[in-house]
Design a protein around this motif. Structure first.
Motif, mmCIF file in Angstrom:
data_model
loop_
_atom_site.group_PDB
_atom_site.id
_atom_site.type_symbol
_atom_site.label_atom_id
_atom_site.label_comp_id
_atom_site.label_asym_id
_atom_site.label_seq_id
_atom_site.Cartn_x
_atom_site.Cartn_y
_atom_site.Cartn_z
ATOM 1 N N ASP A 246 0.814 -1.226 0.000
ATOM 2 C CA ASP A 246 0.000 0.000 0.000
ATOM 3 C C ASP A 246 0.842 1.268 0.000
ATOM 4 O O ASP A 246 0.418 2.311 0.486
ATOM 5 C CB ASP A 246 -0.988 0.015 1.175
ATOM 6 N N ASP A 247 2.027 1.207 -0.562
ATOM 7 C CA ASP A 247 2.940 2.352 -0.634
ATOM 8 C C ASP A 247 2.417 3.366 -1.651
ATOM 9 O O ASP A 247 2.203 3.058 -2.818
ATOM 10 C CB ASP A 247 4.328 1.860 -1.043
ATOM 11 N N LEU A 248 2.203 4.598 -1.176
ATOM 12 C CA LEU A 248 1.721 5.681 -2.035
ATOM 13 C C LEU A 248 2.794 6.731 -2.298
ATOM 14 O O LEU A 248 2.504 7.781 -2.869
ATOM 15 C CB LEU A 248 0.496 6.349 -1.401
ATOM 16 N N GLY A 249 4.027 6.472 -1.892
ATOM 17 C CA GLY A 249 5.098 7.451 -2.018
ATOM 18 C C GLY A 249 5.389 7.893 -3.436
ATOM 19 O O GLY A 249 5.927 8.976 -3.647
ATOM 20 N N TRP A 250 5.027 7.133 -4.415
ATOM 21 C CA TRP A 250 5.260 7.451 -5.824
ATOM 22 C C TRP A 250 4.292 8.519 -6.341
ATOM 23 O O TRP A 250 4.512 9.090 -7.395
ATOM 24 C CB TRP A 250 5.100 6.189 -6.688
ATOM 25 N N SER A 251 3.217 8.804 -5.590
ATOM 26 C CA SER A 251 2.162 9.664 -6.137
ATOM 27 C C SER A 251 2.088 11.041 -5.485
ATOM 28 O O SER A 251 1.021 11.635 -5.422
ATOM 29 C CB SER A 251 0.811 8.961 -6.007
ATOM 30 N N THR A 252 3.206 11.568 -5.021
ATOM 31 C CA THR A 252 3.216 12.904 -4.430
ATOM 32 C C THR A 252 2.858 13.924 -5.510
ATOM 33 O O THR A 252 3.555 14.043 -6.518
ATOM 34 C CB THR A 252 4.589 13.220 -3.820
ATOM 35 N N PRO A 253 1.768 14.686 -5.313
ATOM 36 C CA PRO A 253 1.305 15.571 -6.383
ATOM 37 C C PRO A 253 2.056 16.896 -6.439
ATOM 38 O O PRO A 253 2.530 17.414 -5.431
ATOM 39 C CB PRO A 253 -0.159 15.815 -6.017
ATOM 40 N N SER A 254 2.126 17.450 -7.643
ATOM 41 C CA SER A 254 2.587 18.831 -7.819
ATOM 42 C C SER A 254 1.552 19.751 -7.177
ATOM 43 O O SER A 254 0.439 19.330 -6.850
ATOM 44 C CB SER A 254 2.705 19.149 -9.308
ATOM 45 N N ASP A 255 1.895 21.020 -7.019
ATOM 46 C CA ASP A 255 0.943 21.989 -6.463
ATOM 47 C C ASP A 255 -0.319 22.063 -7.316
ATOM 48 O O ASP A 255 -1.436 22.133 -6.797
ATOM 49 C CB ASP A 255 1.582 23.372 -6.350
ATOM 50 N N GLU A 256 -0.150 22.050 -8.637
ATOM 51 C CA GLU A 256 -1.296 22.136 -9.546
ATOM 52 C C GLU A 256 -2.195 20.904 -9.428
ATOM 53 O O GLU A 256 -3.425 21.016 -9.399
ATOM 54 C CB GLU A 256 -0.805 22.298 -10.987
ATOM 55 N N LEU A 257 -1.592 19.720 -9.326
ATOM 56 C CA LEU A 257 -2.376 18.496 -9.183
ATOM 57 C C LEU A 257 -3.056 18.452 -7.812
ATOM 58 O O LEU A 257 -4.221 18.042 -7.697
ATOM 59 C CB LEU A 257 -1.501 17.263 -9.392
ATOM 60 N N PHE A 258 -2.367 18.898 -6.776
ATOM 61 C CA PHE A 258 -2.973 18.955 -5.452
ATOM 62 C C PHE A 258 -4.193 19.872 -5.473
ATOM 63 O O PHE A 258 -5.241 19.551 -4.896
ATOM 64 C CB PHE A 258 -1.963 19.430 -4.403
ATOM 65 N N GLN A 259 -4.100 21.011 -6.156
ATOM 66 C CA GLN A 259 -5.239 21.923 -6.265
ATOM 67 C C GLN A 259 -6.390 21.271 -7.023
ATOM 68 O O GLN A 259 -7.558 21.460 -6.680
ATOM 69 C CB GLN A 259 -4.833 23.234 -6.940
ATOM 70 N N PHE A 260 -6.074 20.483 -8.055
ATOM 71 C CA PHE A 260 -7.109 19.739 -8.779
ATOM 72 C C PHE A 260 -7.876 18.849 -7.808
ATOM 73 O O PHE A 260 -9.111 18.825 -7.804
ATOM 74 C CB PHE A 260 -6.484 18.894 -9.902
ATOM 75 N N TRP A 261 -7.146 18.092 -6.974
ATOM 76 C CA TRP A 261 -7.803 17.198 -6.020
ATOM 77 C C TRP A 261 -8.610 17.984 -4.994
ATOM 78 O O TRP A 261 -9.716 17.596 -4.627
ATOM 79 C CB TRP A 261 -6.790 16.289 -5.331
ATOM 80 N N SER A 262 -8.080 19.105 -4.542
ATOM 81 C CA SER A 262 -8.798 19.924 -3.571
ATOM 82 C C SER A 262 -10.097 20.464 -4.172
ATOM 83 O O SER A 262 -11.158 20.423 -3.528
ATOM 84 C CB SER A 262 -7.914 21.086 -3.090
ATOM 85 N N ASP A 263 -10.033 20.949 -5.395
ATOM 86 C CA ASP A 263 -11.234 21.446 -6.063
ATOM 87 C C ASP A 263 -12.247 20.327 -6.266
ATOM 88 O O ASP A 263 -13.464 20.536 -6.152
ATOM 89 C CB ASP A 263 -10.887 22.102 -7.398
ATOM 90 N N ARG A 264 -11.759 19.144 -6.566
ATOM 91 C CA ARG A 264 -12.640 17.989 -6.756
ATOM 92 C C ARG A 264 -13.369 17.667 -5.453
ATOM 93 O O ARG A 264 -14.571 17.426 -5.437
ATOM 94 C CB ARG A 264 -11.837 16.789 -7.252
ATOM 95 N N VAL A 265 -12.631 17.636 -4.350
ATOM 96 C CA VAL A 265 -13.247 17.380 -3.046
ATOM 97 C C VAL A 265 -14.285 18.466 -2.741
ATOM 98 O O VAL A 265 -15.378 18.179 -2.253
ATOM 99 C CB VAL A 265 -12.172 17.290 -1.937
ATOM 100 N N GLY A 266 -13.957 19.713 -3.069
ATOM 101 C CA GLY A 266 -14.873 20.818 -2.811
ATOM 102 C C GLY A 266 -16.161 20.757 -3.613
ATOM 103 O O GLY A 266 -17.180 21.315 -3.207
ATOM 104 N N SER A 267 -16.139 20.068 -4.749
ATOM 105 C CA SER A 267 -17.337 20.004 -5.595
ATOM 106 C C SER A 267 -18.066 18.663 -5.523
ATOM 107 O O SER A 267 -19.083 18.485 -6.197
ATOM 108 C CB SER A 267 -16.958 20.302 -7.056
#
Length: 187
Positions: free
Chosen positions: A21-42
């Protein structure tokens, strides 16, 4: 009727988590992190499987209180806490942070939730998504494919009894070579 989307970071060879269950490979860029945050918000309602729930709930409820929290992390933490969630698990005893625990038949409950009115729903966690996928309940797939080969782990897709035809509706590139592809299920 509500739509159900399965969206996750995925390796080029199709895994959402490396072995262990290692997720260390998927650290997002700032832009990708914002995408996920906006997705959670909507998202009107997020359906969680136990493993991803445990990962998220161990960090995000208090992430905004950490001394090193960035404005983006503070916003994501607030959005995650506020977003209505259903945890599908027979082993978790109690939940918090705007979450309801469901221990029964996942397919029946997801079908019931989809039949109602409301905002779009996301399904979070590969095992729960596999159950919904096999039942034909997923309306949209969003893959954020990272340029990494893991060679094994938890797969994004499950084995299916029949084909699922999809329409490509969006592509987008993020820093670091992450490629978003969004598909709608052809009905």
């Amino acid at each position: 009727m509500r739509t159900l989307t399965f969206a996750m970071n995925v390796s080029l060879d199709g895994y959402v988590a490396a072995p262990g269950d290692d997720l260390g490979w998927s650290t997002p860029s700032d832009e990708l992190f914002q995408f996920w945050s906006d997705r959670v918000g909507s998202t009107g309602l997020s359906l969680y499987g136990r493993r991803l729930w445990e990962e998220m709930s161990s960090h995000w409820p208090t992430a905004d209180q950490r001394p090193d929290a960035t404005p983006a992390h503070i916003e994501f933490a607030r959005r995650w806490r506020d977003m209505p969630k259903v945890l599908f698990s027979s082993t978790v005893g109690s939940v918090d942070w705007n979450t309801r625990l469901f221990t029964g038949d996942a397919v029946a409950e997801i079908t019931r939730l989809k039949a109602g009115d409301g905002s779009p729903m996301d399904i979070a966690g590969a095992t729960l998504a596999a159950t919904a996928m096999r039942a034909g309940l997923i309306d949209e797939y969003v893959l954020l494919t990272a340029p990494v080969l893991l060679g094994g782990g938890a797969p994004f897709f499950t084995a299916l009894d029949s084909w699922v035809n999809l329409n490509l509706v969006e592509t987008r590139t993020f820093p670091g070579g992450v490629l978003l592809t969004r598909y709608e299920t052809r009905r």
